[in-house]
Write an enzyme that holds these catalytic residues in place. Structure first.
Site, PDB file in Angstrom:
ATOM      1  N   ARG A 111      64.263  47.605  13.351  1.00  0.00           N
ATOM      2  CA  ARG A 111      65.598  47.838  13.660  1.00  0.00           C
ATOM      3  C   ARG A 111      65.987  48.811  14.775  1.00  0.00           C
ATOM      4  O   ARG A 111      67.151  49.196  15.058  1.00  0.00           O
ATOM      5  CB  ARG A 111      66.473  48.168  12.246  1.00  0.00           C
ATOM      6  CG  ARG A 111      66.564  47.203  11.597  1.00  0.00           C
ATOM      7  CD  ARG A 111      67.143  47.497  10.092  1.00  0.00           C
ATOM      8  NE  ARG A 111      65.899  48.347   9.451  1.00  0.00           N
ATOM      9  CZ  ARG A 111      66.116  48.933   8.281  1.00  0.00           C
ATOM     10  NH1 ARG A 111      67.332  49.034   7.744  1.00  0.00           N
ATOM     11  NH2 ARG A 111      65.142  49.365   7.491  1.00  0.00           N
ATOM     12  N   LYS A 130      58.516  53.369  15.840  1.00  0.00           N
ATOM     13  CA  LYS A 130      59.653  54.150  15.232  1.00  0.00           C
ATOM     14  C   LYS A 130      59.478  55.643  15.181  1.00  0.00           C
ATOM     15  O   LYS A 130      60.168  56.500  15.583  1.00  0.00           O
ATOM     16  CB  LYS A 130      60.164  53.789  13.982  1.00  0.00           C
ATOM     17  CG  LYS A 130      61.161  54.643  13.341  1.00  0.00           C
ATOM     18  CD  LYS A 130      61.572  53.638  12.180  1.00  0.00           C
ATOM     19  CE  LYS A 130      61.257  53.721  10.871  1.00  0.00           C
ATOM     20  NZ  LYS A 130      62.107  53.035   9.827  1.00  0.00           N
ATOM     21  N   TYR A 180      57.112  60.887   4.685  1.00  0.00           N
ATOM     22  CA  TYR A 180      57.601  59.715   5.509  1.00  0.00           C
ATOM     23  C   TYR A 180      57.623  60.211   6.927  1.00  0.00           C
ATOM     24  O   TYR A 180      58.165  61.255   7.155  1.00  0.00           O
ATOM     25  CB  TYR A 180      58.763  59.147   5.276  1.00  0.00           C
ATOM     26  CG  TYR A 180      58.740  58.306   3.764  1.00  0.00           C
ATOM     27  CD1 TYR A 180      57.724  58.133   2.940  1.00  0.00           C
ATOM     28  CD2 TYR A 180      60.027  57.836   3.312  1.00  0.00           C
ATOM     29  CE1 TYR A 180      57.628  57.484   1.891  1.00  0.00           C
ATOM     30  CE2 TYR A 180      59.987  56.973   2.055  1.00  0.00           C
ATOM     31  CZ  TYR A 180      58.702  56.952   1.255  1.00  0.00           C
ATOM     32  OH  TYR A 180      58.767  56.284   0.187  1.00  0.00           O
ATOM     33  N   GLY A 230      66.297  53.952  -3.028  1.00  0.00           N
ATOM     34  CA  GLY A 230      65.852  54.155  -4.345  1.00  0.00           C
ATOM     35  C   GLY A 230      66.741  54.832  -5.396  1.00  0.00           C
ATOM     36  O   GLY A 230      66.944  56.142  -5.202  1.00  0.00           O
ATOM     37  N   ASN A 278      66.048  58.476  -4.428  1.00  0.00           N
ATOM     38  CA  ASN A 278      64.704  59.021  -4.020  1.00  0.00           C
ATOM     39  C   ASN A 278      64.440  59.121  -2.747  1.00  0.00           C
ATOM     40  O   ASN A 278      64.744  58.330  -1.993  1.00  0.00           O
ATOM     41  CB  ASN A 278      63.673  58.048  -4.583  1.00  0.00           C
ATOM     42  CG  ASN A 278      62.356  57.992  -4.047  1.00  0.00           C
ATOM     43  OD1 ASN A 278      61.881  59.005  -4.114  1.00  0.00           O
ATOM     44  ND2 ASN A 278      61.728  56.970  -3.881  1.00  0.00           N
ATOM     45  N   ASN A 321      66.325  54.759  10.503  1.00  0.00           N
ATOM     46  CA  ASN A 321      65.816  53.214  10.544  1.00  0.00           C
ATOM     47  C   ASN A 321      66.418  52.426  11.835  1.00  0.00           C
ATOM     48  O   ASN A 321      65.839  51.464  12.163  1.00  0.00           O
ATOM     49  CB  ASN A 321      66.460  52.360   9.441  1.00  0.00           C
ATOM     50  CG  ASN A 321      65.833  52.663   8.098  1.00  0.00           C
ATOM     51  OD1 ASN A 321      64.343  53.077   8.065  1.00  0.00           O
ATOM     52  ND2 ASN A 321      66.520  53.247   7.023  1.00  0.00           N
ATOM     53  N   ALA A 323      70.532  84.600  63.640  1.00  0.00           N
ATOM     54  CA  ALA A 323      70.868  83.099  62.973  1.00  0.00           C
ATOM     55  C   ALA A 323      70.265  82.221  63.938  1.00  0.00           C
ATOM     56  O   ALA A 323      70.174  82.101  65.176  1.00  0.00           O
ATOM     57  CB  ALA A 323      72.513  83.048  63.092  1.00  0.00           C
TER      58      ALA A 323
HETATM   59  C1  UD1 Z   1      61.644  54.016   0.288  1.00  0.00           C
HETATM   60  C2  UD1 Z   1      61.544  54.087  -0.914  1.00  0.00           C
HETATM   61  C3  UD1 Z   1      62.799  54.180  -1.524  1.00  0.00           C
HETATM   62  C4  UD1 Z   1      63.501  55.654  -1.017  1.00  0.00           C
HETATM   63  C5  UD1 Z   1      63.436  55.406   0.527  1.00  0.00           C
HETATM   64  C6  UD1 Z   1      63.522  56.685   0.984  1.00  0.00           C
HETATM   65  C7  UD1 Z   1      59.574  52.641  -2.129  1.00  0.00           C
HETATM   66  C8  UD1 Z   1      59.321  51.349  -2.664  1.00  0.00           C
HETATM   67  N1  UD1 Z   1      60.975  53.160  -1.713  1.00  0.00           N
HETATM   68  O1  UD1 Z   1      62.400  52.811   0.585  1.00  0.00           O
HETATM   69  O2  UD1 Z   1      63.126  54.563  -3.015  1.00  0.00           O
HETATM   70  O3  UD1 Z   1      64.909  55.852  -1.755  1.00  0.00           O
HETATM   71  O4  UD1 Z   1      62.117  54.950   0.984  1.00  0.00           O
HETATM   72  O5  UD1 Z   1      63.871  56.789   2.540  1.00  0.00           O
HETATM   73  O6  UD1 Z   1      58.732  53.686  -1.954  1.00  0.00           O
HETATM   74  N2  UD1 Z   1      55.190  52.479   5.344  1.00  0.00           N
HETATM   75  C9  UD1 Z   1      54.236  52.361   5.668  1.00  0.00           C
HETATM   76  N3  UD1 Z   1      53.542  51.259   5.043  1.00  0.00           N
HETATM   77  C10 UD1 Z   1      54.097  50.164   4.394  1.00  0.00           C
HETATM   78  C11 UD1 Z   1      55.678  50.280   3.928  1.00  0.00           C
HETATM   79  C12 UD1 Z   1      56.121  51.655   4.278  1.00  0.00           C
HETATM   80  O7  UD1 Z   1      53.545  52.955   6.056  1.00  0.00           O
HETATM   81  O8  UD1 Z   1      53.375  49.291   3.787  1.00  0.00           O
HETATM   82  C13 UD1 Z   1      56.086  53.522   5.619  1.00  0.00           C
HETATM   83  C14 UD1 Z   1      57.126  53.376   6.530  1.00  0.00           C
HETATM   84  O9  UD1 Z   1      56.558  53.343   7.948  1.00  0.00           O
HETATM   85  C15 UD1 Z   1      58.369  54.330   6.467  1.00  0.00           C
HETATM   86  C16 UD1 Z   1      58.038  54.900   5.021  1.00  0.00           C
HETATM   87  O10 UD1 Z   1      56.784  54.042   4.451  1.00  0.00           O
HETATM   88  O11 UD1 Z   1      57.982  55.568   7.190  1.00  0.00           O
HETATM   89  C17 UD1 Z   1      59.250  54.211   3.899  1.00  0.00           C
HETATM   90  O12 UD1 Z   1      59.014  52.496   4.202  1.00  0.00           O
HETATM   91  P1  UD1 Z   1      60.292  51.898   4.081  1.00  0.00           P
HETATM   92  O13 UD1 Z   1      60.038  50.543   4.048  1.00  0.00           O
HETATM   93  O14 UD1 Z   1      61.343  52.262   5.056  1.00  0.00           O
HETATM   94  O15 UD1 Z   1      61.005  52.195   2.573  1.00  0.00           O
HETATM   95  P2  UD1 Z   1      62.425  51.946   2.051  1.00  0.00           P
HETATM   96  O16 UD1 Z   1      62.787  50.656   1.790  1.00  0.00           O
HETATM   97  O17 UD1 Z   1      63.340  53.034   2.988  1.00  0.00           O
HETATM   98 CA    CA Z   2      63.267  53.469   5.229  1.00  0.00          CA
END
Ligand code: UD1
Ligand code: CA
Length: 456
Positions: free
Chosen positions: A13, A20, A103, A139, A168, A227, A423
Site C-alpha cells: 500500500r 516499506k 515491528y 487486533g 494490540n 501502512n 574595484a
Molecule cells: C498485526 C497484529 C495485530 C496488531 C497490529 C498492530 C497479528 C496477527 N496481528 O496486524 O493484532 O493490532 O499488527 O499494528 O500479529 N510481518 C512479517 N512477516 C509476515 C507478516 C508480517 O515480517 O509474514 C511483519 C510486517 O512486515 C509488519 C509486521 O510484521 O512489520 C506486522 O504485520 P502486518 O501484516 O502489518 O500485521 P497487521 O495485520 O497489521
Molecule cells: Ca500492520
C-alpha cells in the site's frame, strides 16, 4: 533480552519500489528508528526478520553508525504471518533471556515504553496495548474479569468484539521457551490464512501463564504503524510535534510548533528563537540567544551565541563562533568557519573558508578555499577563482585588507595586511601589504561617437 524485529512484509500500500520499512520519518528509515531505540536496551541478540527486498534493507545498515551493533538477519521467504515470522528468528535467540517482538513499521516506539513493558513483564507474558478512539484494523484485546483471554484480529472479530477499543500494538515481551513450545503448533485457520503471533496468547491463557498489559508512556502515537503514505505523513507530523514540544519545554521560543522540522538532533541553549519554516538536519547546536529567522535550512552546524540567521539562509557543516550575522539568502557550504562578529550578507556563498573576527562579506560574493583575516571588508560581487577546472587553490587575505567591489581573485593568491584592492581588479599576483593594488583598463571616452541606427 532477545529482540526480534519483524520487517519482512512487502508494504504494497506504499505504492513504492522502496521497501516499506526504509521509508523515512524525519529523514531516517523507519526500521533504523526501531534499531536505534532498541540498541539502547543492550540486547543479547538483535534479530531482524527480512524477506521482501532483503538485500536493500541489509545494505541500509552498512554505515559507520551501525558498525558496532551486531544485527542478526533472519530470512522469511514467504510472508505467512507474524507468528511464522517470529519463528524464523527463533534459531538465533539466547534461550536464557525473554524475547521482545517489535515491528519495523511501528517506528516511534520509545525506550521508556519498552523499559516499562520489560520491567512489568518479568517472566510472564507482556503485551503492549493501547486504547484507540478508532481501533479499526487492529487486533482487539479480549478480556474476562480484567484478564486477557484472547487477541482477535479485526478480520476475525464479531460486531461486538469490534466495539472494543483496547488494541494490540503488536509489541510483546515473551518467555523464550514458551515461543519454542507454542509457535510451531500455530495453525492458519483464520480469515487471512496466516500464522498469527497473537494466537500464541491463546496458548498462554490455556497454560495459565500470567498476561500483563502495559501501555505507551508518551502517547498513543508511539504505537502507530505505517501502512500507506497518508499514515507516514501523519506520523511525521506527530513526531515533529513531539520534538517541538520537547524544545518548548526546554524554553525555546518556537513561533509555530507546526512549522518546524527536525531531522536529526537539535540541541539548544537559553533564549533561542526559531521562526517558521526552518529545517534542522543532522546534529545542530544553537547557542545562547541565537535567533533563526523564517525558512532557513541548517545542517550539521554550530551556531554560536547571539548569532542571527536571517531568512532563507542555507548553512551546511559550518561553525559560527558568536555574534554572527548571516543572510538573508546566504549559503554557507561545508567547512565554513566564522570567528566572532562576522557578517555574511545576501547572496553570498562561502565554502571551505575561515573568516576571522569582525570581517564582512556583505553582498553577492563567492569565497571558496580561503583564509580571511580580521577586520577585512570584502566588497560586493568579489569572487575567488579557486578552480582551474582540475585543481583547487587557496586565497589568503590578511588582516584589515579592503577589497573593492567586483574583483576576481585568481588563486593561489595572497593579499597583504592593510592592502586595498581597487574595484574591478582581476588579481593575478599577490597584493603587497599597505598598498593599493588595481588592475584596470584605462577609461576612455570617444568624442562624437553615435549610437547605431536601426536599418530601414
Ligand atoms: C498485526 C497484529 C495485530 C496488531 C497490529 C498492530 C497479528 C496477527 N496481528 O496486524 O493484532 O493490532 O499488527 O499494528 O500479529 N510481518 C512479517 N512477516 C509476515 C507478516 C508480517 O515480517 O509474514 C511483519 C510486517 O512486515 C509488519 C509486521 O510484521 O512489520 C506486522 O504485520 P502486518 O501484516 O502489518 O500485521 P497487521 O495485520 O497489521
Ligand atoms: Ca500492520
Amino acid at each position: 533480552m532477545n529482540i526480534i524485529i519483524l520487517a519482512a512484509g512487502m508494504g504494497k500500500r506504499m505504492h513504492s519500489s522502496l521497501p516499506k520499512v526504509l521509508h523515512p520519518i524525519a529523514q531516517k528509515p523507519m526500521l533504523h528508528h526501531v534499531v536505534d531505540t532498541v540498541s539502547k536496551l543492550n540486547p543479547q541478540k538483535l534479530i531482524i526478520v527480512i524477506g521482501h527486498e532483503a538485500e536493500q534493507i541489509k545494505q541500509s545498515f552498512e554505515q559507520e553508525k551501525y558498525k558496532d551493533i551486531p544485527i542478526i538477519w533472519a530470512y522469511q521467504k514467504e510472508q505467512l504471518g507474524t507468528g511464522h515470522a517470529v519463528m524464523q528468528g527463533l534459531p538465533f535467540v539466547d534461550d536464557n533471556y525473554p524475547t521482545l517482538v517489535l515491528y519495523g513499521d511501528v517506528p516511534l516506539i520509545s525506550l521508556h515504553t519498552l523499559e516499562n513493558l520489560i520491567q512489568n513483564t518479568k517472566n510472564n507474558v507482556g503485551i503492549l496495548t493501547a486504547f484507540y478512539d478508532n481501533p479499526v484494523g487492529y487486533g482487539r484485546i479480549i478480556k474476562y474479569n480484567d484478564k486477557v483471554t484472547q487477541i482477535i484480529e479485526e478480520k476475525d472479530a464479531s460486531a461486538e468484539q469490534k466495539q472494543i477499543n483496547e488494541i494490540n500494538t503488536g509489541i510483546m515481551c515473551l518467555p523464550t521457551p514458551f515461543l519454542h513450545t507454542y509457535l510451531p503448533n500455530l495453525n492458519n485457520n483464520n480469515a487471512q490464512g496466516e500464522y498469527y503471533l497473537t494466537d500464541a496468547i491463546l496458548c498462554a491463557v490455556e497454560n495459565n501463564l500470567e498476561i500483563i498489559c502495559t501501555h505507551p508512556c508518551l502517547g498513543n502515537w508511539e504505537t502507530f504503524g505505517v501502512n500507506n503514505k497518508k499514515q507516514l505523513c501523519e506520523l511525521e507530523r506527530l513526531y515533529q510535534q513531539s520534538l517541538a514540544n520537547q524544545l518548548l519545554e526546554q524554553g525555546v521560543t518556537i513561533i509555530d510548533a507546526a512549522r518546524i522540522d527536525i531531522r536529526g538532533s537539535l540541541s539548544v541553549e537559553q533564549d533561542v528563537t526559531i521562526d517558521v519554516g526552518c529545517v534542522f538536519e543532522g546534529e545542530v547546536h544553537l547557542a545562547q540567544g541565537v535567533h533563526i529567522k523564517p525558512y532557513c535550512v541548517i545542517n550539521n552546524s554550530y551556531i554560536g551565541q547571539h548569532s542571527v540567521i536571517e531568512s532563507f539562509s542555507h548553512i551546511e557543516q559550518s561553525y559560527i563562533q558568536s555574534n554572527g550575522h548571516i543572510g538573508p539568502y546566504a549559503r554557507l557550504r561545508p567547512h565554513t568557519k566564522l570567528a566572532d562578529n562576522v557578517k555574511i550578507g545576501n547572496f553570498v556563498e562561502l565554502k571551505n573558508v575561515n573568516v576571522d573576527d569582525n570581517s564582512k562579506v556583505n553582498h553577492l560574493s563567492y569565497i571558496g578555499d580561503a583564509a580571511v583575516g580580521k577586520n577585512v571588508n570584502i566588497g560586493a560581487g568579489v569572487i575567488t577563482c579557486n578552480y582551474d577546472g582540475a585543481n583547487k587553490y587557496q586565497t589568503v587575505v590578511h588582516d584589515n585588507a579592503f577589497i573593492g567591489s567586483d574583483c576576481q581573485l585568481i588563486a593561489p593568491v595572497t593579499i597583504g595586511e592593510n592592502a586595498t584592492i581597487g574595484a574591478g581588479t582581476t588579481l593575478t599576483k599577490d597584493a603587497p601589504a599597505q598598498e593599493l593594488t588595481l588592475s584596470r583598463a584605462k577609461q576612455i571616452s570617444i568624442k562624437g561617437w553615435k549610437r547605431p541606427q536601426k536599418q530601414k
